[in-house]
Design a protein around this motif. Structure first.
Motif, PDB file in Angstrom:
ATOM      1  N   ALA A 155      35.343   8.278 -24.494  1.00 30.05           N
ATOM      2  CA  ALA A 155      35.813   9.562 -23.992  1.00 30.05           C
ATOM      3  C   ALA A 155      37.303   9.569 -23.685  1.00 30.05           C
ATOM      4  O   ALA A 155      37.829  10.572 -23.207  1.00 30.05           O
ATOM      5  CB  ALA A 155      35.028   9.931 -22.726  1.00 30.05           C
ATOM      6  N   SER A 197      36.044  18.819 -25.743  1.00 32.87           N
ATOM      7  CA  SER A 197      34.759  18.126 -25.621  1.00 32.87           C
ATOM      8  C   SER A 197      33.634  19.152 -25.639  1.00 32.87           C
ATOM      9  O   SER A 197      33.813  20.269 -25.188  1.00 32.87           O
ATOM     10  CB  SER A 197      34.667  17.366 -24.291  1.00 32.87           C
ATOM     11  OG  SER A 197      35.229  16.095 -24.408  1.00 32.87           O
ATOM     12  N   ASP A 210      41.930  13.920 -22.920  1.00 33.12           N
ATOM     13  CA  ASP A 210      40.655  13.450 -23.455  1.00 33.12           C
ATOM     14  C   ASP A 210      39.657  13.192 -22.317  1.00 33.12           C
ATOM     15  O   ASP A 210      38.522  13.701 -22.317  1.00 33.12           O
ATOM     16  CB  ASP A 210      40.919  12.163 -24.264  1.00 33.12           C
ATOM     17  CG  ASP A 210      39.741  11.734 -25.105  1.00 33.12           C
ATOM     18  OD1 ASP A 210      38.708  12.412 -25.087  1.00 33.12           O
ATOM     19  OD2 ASP A 210      39.861  10.693 -25.788  1.00 33.12           O
ATOM     20  N   ALA A 211      40.093  12.417 -21.325  1.00 32.25           N
ATOM     21  CA  ALA A 211      39.188  12.053 -20.229  1.00 32.25           C
ATOM     22  C   ALA A 211      38.766  13.285 -19.425  1.00 32.25           C
ATOM     23  O   ALA A 211      37.588  13.442 -19.084  1.00 32.25           O
ATOM     24  CB  ALA A 211      39.869  11.041 -19.315  1.00 32.25           C
ATOM     25  N   THR A 265      36.135  15.519 -21.061  1.00 29.83           N
ATOM     26  CA  THR A 265      34.782  14.981 -20.877  1.00 29.83           C
ATOM     27  C   THR A 265      34.307  15.232 -19.439  1.00 29.83           C
ATOM     28  O   THR A 265      33.168  15.676 -19.224  1.00 29.83           O
ATOM     29  CB  THR A 265      34.774  13.464 -21.195  1.00 29.83           C
ATOM     30  OG1 THR A 265      35.353  13.268 -22.496  1.00 29.83           O
ATOM     31  CG2 THR A 265      33.369  12.909 -21.176  1.00 29.83           C
TER      32      THR A 265
HETATM   33 MG    MG Z   1      37.077  12.868 -23.940  1.00 31.94          MG
END
Ligand code: MG
Ligand code: AMP
Length: 370
Positions: free
Chosen positions: A198, A267, A310-311, A314
């Protein structure tokens, strides 16, 4: 899911009025393994050439678009950027048996403080910080549960309770011990497994952009399966035009953002999910329950770096608008957009800074079609 999501929806376009990038799935199919690049016609008046590099890295389609006076120089820089991503894959891959992360996981529960590479140290430290900030919604120690879910997706049945409990005992970011002085990491519980699925692609696009910048190619966009890093804008433009993937896979995008010097990621569970006994579970897990999330939503995050985008994309998929957007509002230069199915309709939620950071615009459908 990012790989497939981008294939279908998120589109990066280098300049307004130009043709959007064709769906990446089609591009990847045309050149599955070998990277190729091409120099487009120089833009009139600025002497810069537009170079597009296409390949596949970290099991995702890679597309780099950049501008430089010398197409040859830019192509060489793209090649270096791609090989930097390959280097990171050898650190973070969960699929590569001899990756640094896999080797680290073999030491779980053995009371060993293992010295790690600068990349692993940096990404693990950032992951821990985001775990804390997100109240544990994002957690790279979910590996044992993620493995169970991969199996559940293949078998289309829930894991047996005893396996589930066993996996849960090996999960939790509080079971990680980092020592900043020696830059060592200890996985304190037996069976622990780290999964950077993730966040690693976001980190990789940041690293690739840095390579391009160091090589004198700052006007660049790096798109790795939907995790996108944006450098300086194309010549004469305010930013890079990045489409918001519409919730319906077959519809062309109609909402666009204009971005520069930041990262963005999407996501969702559009493609990677499993239906078991009538319930649709996403490949994104809620660490509180250990189960795949069941509310269909797509999340796009804009952040200072690709790794953070990105993190957080998620994490917000797990948290949803009510719990998630206040956390996004508390972060500098960060914004999120959530599309969520509610009673057969798509509800749209925007964080406070979304309008300012996204430079959102609607483009006529004909122009928007990639
Ligand atoms: Mg991600
Ligand atoms: P993304 O597509 O960036 O949302 O990442 C999804 C992938 O991250 C999954 O396929 C898992 O490998 C992993 N993952 C799933 N749920 C989580 C979570 N809550 N925190 C961290 N990683 C997760």
């Amino acid at each position: 899911m990012l790989l497939l999501l981008l294939s279908a929806g998120t589109v990066a376009r280098g300049e307004s009025g130009g043709v959007g990038a064709p769906p990446l799935k089609a591009e990847a199919a045309a050149s599955p393994a070998a990277a190729r690049s091409r120099a487009d016609d120089p833009l009139p008046g600025d002497g810069l050439q537009r170079v597009v590099w296409e390949g596949e890295e970290m099991a995702a389609p890679l597309r780099i678009v950049c501008y430089h006076a010398s197409a040859e120089h830019a192509t060489a820089a793209c090649r270096q950027a791609a090989s930097r991503i390959r280097e990171l894959n050898a650190v973070f891959s969960d699929y590569q048996e001899d990756s640094e992360v896999r080797r680290l996981c073999e030491t779980a529960g053995r009371r060993l403080a293992v010295p790690v590479s600068p990349d692993l140290w940096e990404l693990l430290s950032l992951s821990l910080e985001i775990s804390r900030q997100s109240g544990g919604a994002f957690d790279v120690t979910l590996g044992p549960l993620i493995r169970l879910w991969r199996r559940a997706r293949t078998l289309r049945e829930l894991p047996p309770a005893w396996r589930f409990e066993e996996a849960r005992r090996a999960v939790g970011f509080d079971k990680l011990r980092l020592d900043a002085d020696g830059r060592t990491v200890e996985l304190t519980a037996p069976g622990m497994r780290l999964d950077f699925g993730a966040i690693a692609k976001g980190y990789a696009v940041d690293a690739a952009l840095q390579v391009l910048r160091e090589n004198g190619v700052p006007r660049a966009l790096v798109d790795l399966g939907g995790d996108i890093g944006l450098g300086d804008p194309p010549p004469g433009r305010e930013g890079w035009i990045v489409a918001v993937a519409p919730p319906e896979p077959d519809r062309p995008p109609s909402l666009f953002t204009c971005l520069r010097n930041c990262g963005t990621a999407t996501s969702g569970d559009r493609y990677r999910f499993v239906i078991i006994e009538g319930v649709r579970y996403s490949h994104i897990l809620d660490p509180k329950t250990g189960l795949g999330i069941t509310t269909p939503r797509e999340v796009m995050v804009i952040a200072p770096t690709g790794a953070a985008a990105d993190a957080w994309a998620t994490a917000i998929s797990v948290l949803g608008p009510e719990a998630g957007l206040p956390l996004i509002d508390a972060l500098a230069d960060t914004a999120a957009l959530i599309l969520q199915s509610e009673d057969g309709k798509t509800a749209v939620y925007r964080s406070r800074r979304w309008p300012a950071l996204a430079g959102e615009s609607r483009v006529p459908a004909a122009e928007a079609t990639p």
